[in-house]
Design a protein around this motif. Structure first.
Motif, short mmCIF file in Angstrom:
data_model
loop_
_atom_site.label_atom_id
_atom_site.label_comp_id
_atom_site.label_asym_id
_atom_site.label_seq_id
_atom_site.Cartn_x
_atom_site.Cartn_y
_atom_site.Cartn_z
N THR A 178 -26.35 -1.79 47.03
CA THR A 178 -24.92 -1.67 46.83
C THR A 178 -24.17 -2.24 48.03
OG1 THR A 178 -25.28 0.36 45.60
CG2 THR A 178 -23.06 -0.04 46.36
N ALA A 179 -23.10 -2.95 47.76
CA ALA A 179 -22.27 -3.51 48.84
C ALA A 179 -21.25 -2.45 49.27
CB ALA A 179 -21.55 -4.74 48.34
N PHE A 180 -20.93 -2.47 50.56
CA PHE A 180 -19.96 -1.53 51.12
C PHE A 180 -18.91 -2.30 51.91
CE2 PHE A 180 -23.48 1.29 50.39
CZ PHE A 180 -22.87 2.50 50.08
N ALA A 181 -17.74 -1.70 52.07
CA ALA A 181 -16.68 -2.24 52.92
C ALA A 181 -16.11 -1.09 53.74
CB ALA A 181 -15.59 -2.88 52.08
N SER A 182 -15.59 -1.40 54.92
CA SER A 182 -15.02 -0.38 55.79
C SER A 182 -13.50 -0.48 55.83
CB SER A 182 -15.56 -0.53 57.21
OG SER A 182 -16.93 -0.23 57.24
N TYR A 183 -12.86 0.67 55.84
CA TYR A 183 -11.40 0.76 55.89
C TYR A 183 -11.01 1.81 56.92
CZ TYR A 183 -12.07 -1.51 51.44
OH TYR A 183 -12.48 -2.37 50.46
N LYS A 184 -9.97 1.53 57.70
CA LYS A 184 -9.47 2.53 58.63
C LYS A 184 -8.97 3.73 57.84
CE LYS A 184 -8.22 0.06 62.69
NZ LYS A 184 -7.25 -0.01 63.76
N ILE A 185 -9.10 4.91 58.40
CA ILE A 185 -8.70 6.11 57.67
C ILE A 185 -7.19 6.17 57.43
CG2 ILE A 185 -10.69 7.45 58.43
CD1 ILE A 185 -8.77 8.85 60.41
N THR A 186 -6.43 5.37 58.16
CA THR A 186 -4.98 5.36 58.00
C THR A 186 -4.50 4.36 56.94
OG1 THR A 186 -4.82 3.78 59.81
CG2 THR A 186 -4.55 6.11 60.36
N GLU A 187 -5.40 3.50 56.44
CA GLU A 187 -5.02 2.52 55.43
C GLU A 187 -4.81 3.21 54.08
OE1 GLU A 187 -7.06 -1.34 55.22
OE2 GLU A 187 -8.25 -0.59 56.90
N LYS A 188 -3.77 2.81 53.38
CA LYS A 188 -3.48 3.40 52.08
C LYS A 188 -4.16 2.59 50.98
CE LYS A 188 0.61 5.87 53.39
NZ LYS A 188 1.95 6.26 53.07
N LYS A 189 -5.47 2.68 50.96
CA LYS A 189 -6.31 1.99 49.98
C LYS A 189 -6.97 3.06 49.11
CE LYS A 189 -5.84 -2.11 51.87
NZ LYS A 189 -5.36 -3.28 51.21
N CYS A 190 -7.44 2.64 47.96
CA CYS A 190 -8.10 3.59 47.05
C CYS A 190 -9.31 4.26 47.71
CB CYS A 190 -8.50 2.89 45.76
SG CYS A 190 -7.12 2.58 44.66
N ALA A 191 -10.01 3.55 48.57
CA ALA A 191 -11.20 4.10 49.22
C ALA A 191 -10.88 5.29 50.12
CB ALA A 191 -11.90 3.03 50.03
N THR A 192 -9.66 5.38 50.64
CA THR A 192 -9.28 6.48 51.53
C THR A 192 -8.47 7.54 50.81
OG1 THR A 192 -7.27 5.35 52.25
CG2 THR A 192 -9.27 4.94 53.53
N CYS A 193 -8.34 7.43 49.51
CA CYS A 193 -7.51 8.34 48.70
C CYS A 193 -8.34 9.51 48.17
CB CYS A 193 -6.90 7.56 47.53
SG CYS A 193 -5.87 8.54 46.45
N SER A 194 -7.72 10.64 47.99
CA SER A 194 -8.43 11.80 47.46
C SER A 194 -8.83 11.61 46.01
CB SER A 194 -7.59 13.06 47.61
OG SER A 194 -6.43 12.99 46.82
N TYR A 195 -8.22 10.67 45.30
CA TYR A 195 -8.54 10.43 43.89
C TYR A 195 -9.66 9.41 43.69
CZ TYR A 195 -3.98 12.65 43.44
OH TYR A 195 -2.92 13.52 43.54
N TRP A 196 -10.23 8.87 44.75
CA TRP A 196 -11.29 7.87 44.66
C TRP A 196 -12.58 8.51 44.15
CZ3 TRP A 196 -12.19 2.97 44.32
CH2 TRP A 196 -13.41 2.42 44.68
N CYS A 197 -13.16 7.92 43.12
CA CYS A 197 -14.39 8.46 42.51
C CYS A 197 -15.66 7.80 43.02
CB CYS A 197 -14.32 8.29 40.99
SG CYS A 197 -13.08 9.30 40.22
N GLY A 198 -15.53 6.72 43.78
CA GLY A 198 -16.70 6.00 44.27
C GLY A 198 -17.34 6.68 45.47
N GLU A 199 -18.50 6.19 45.83
CA GLU A 199 -19.23 6.71 46.97
C GLU A 199 -18.56 6.27 48.27
OE1 GLU A 199 -23.61 6.11 49.00
OE2 GLU A 199 -23.30 5.50 46.93
N ARG A 200 -18.54 7.17 49.25
CA ARG A 200 -17.97 6.82 50.57
C ARG A 200 -18.56 7.70 51.65
NH1 ARG A 200 -11.89 8.72 49.13
NH2 ARG A 200 -12.46 10.70 48.24
N GLN A 201 -18.49 7.19 52.88
CA GLN A 201 -19.00 7.90 54.05
C GLN A 201 -17.98 7.76 55.16
OE1 GLN A 201 -22.62 5.84 54.87
NE2 GLN A 201 -23.69 6.71 53.12
N ILE A 202 -17.95 8.72 56.05
CA ILE A 202 -17.04 8.67 57.20
C ILE A 202 -17.79 8.17 58.42
CG2 ILE A 202 -15.49 9.97 58.69
CD1 ILE A 202 -15.35 12.08 56.48
N GLU A 203 -17.19 7.24 59.14
CA GLU A 203 -17.77 6.76 60.40
C GLU A 203 -16.96 7.37 61.54
OE1 GLU A 203 -18.11 2.65 62.87
OE2 GLU A 203 -18.44 2.54 60.71
N PHE A 204 -17.67 8.02 62.45
CA PHE A 204 -17.03 8.69 63.59
C PHE A 204 -17.23 7.89 64.87
CE2 PHE A 204 -17.80 12.06 60.56
CZ PHE A 204 -16.67 12.86 60.67
#
Length: 69
Positions: free
Chosen positions: A2-28
């Protein structure tokens, strides 16, 4: 594989939204959340059932996923 992309937590993208159904991980960095690593592809939107946005899609109904850190 599976391909992944990274987004800053402040970006208003679907990946950072509470309604996103896809897989995601947090990078600290220094114990603080910095990036969301989200799987590529289209997933159903929990708010607008007629849409299948990708992780990079901008939505006006964006809601903060989690208050981490």
């Amino acid at each position: 594989m599976t391909a992944f992309a990274s987004y800053k937590i402040t970006e208003k993208k679907c990946a950072t939204c509470s309604y996103w159904c896809g897989e995601r991980q947090i990078e600290f960095r220094n114990y603080k959340p910095v990036y969301i690593k989200a799987s590529a592809g289209k997933y159903p939107c929990l708010v607008d059932k007629s849409k299948n946005p990708s992780a990079n899609t901008f939505c006006l109904k964006w809601k903060l996923w989690e208050k981490v850190g």
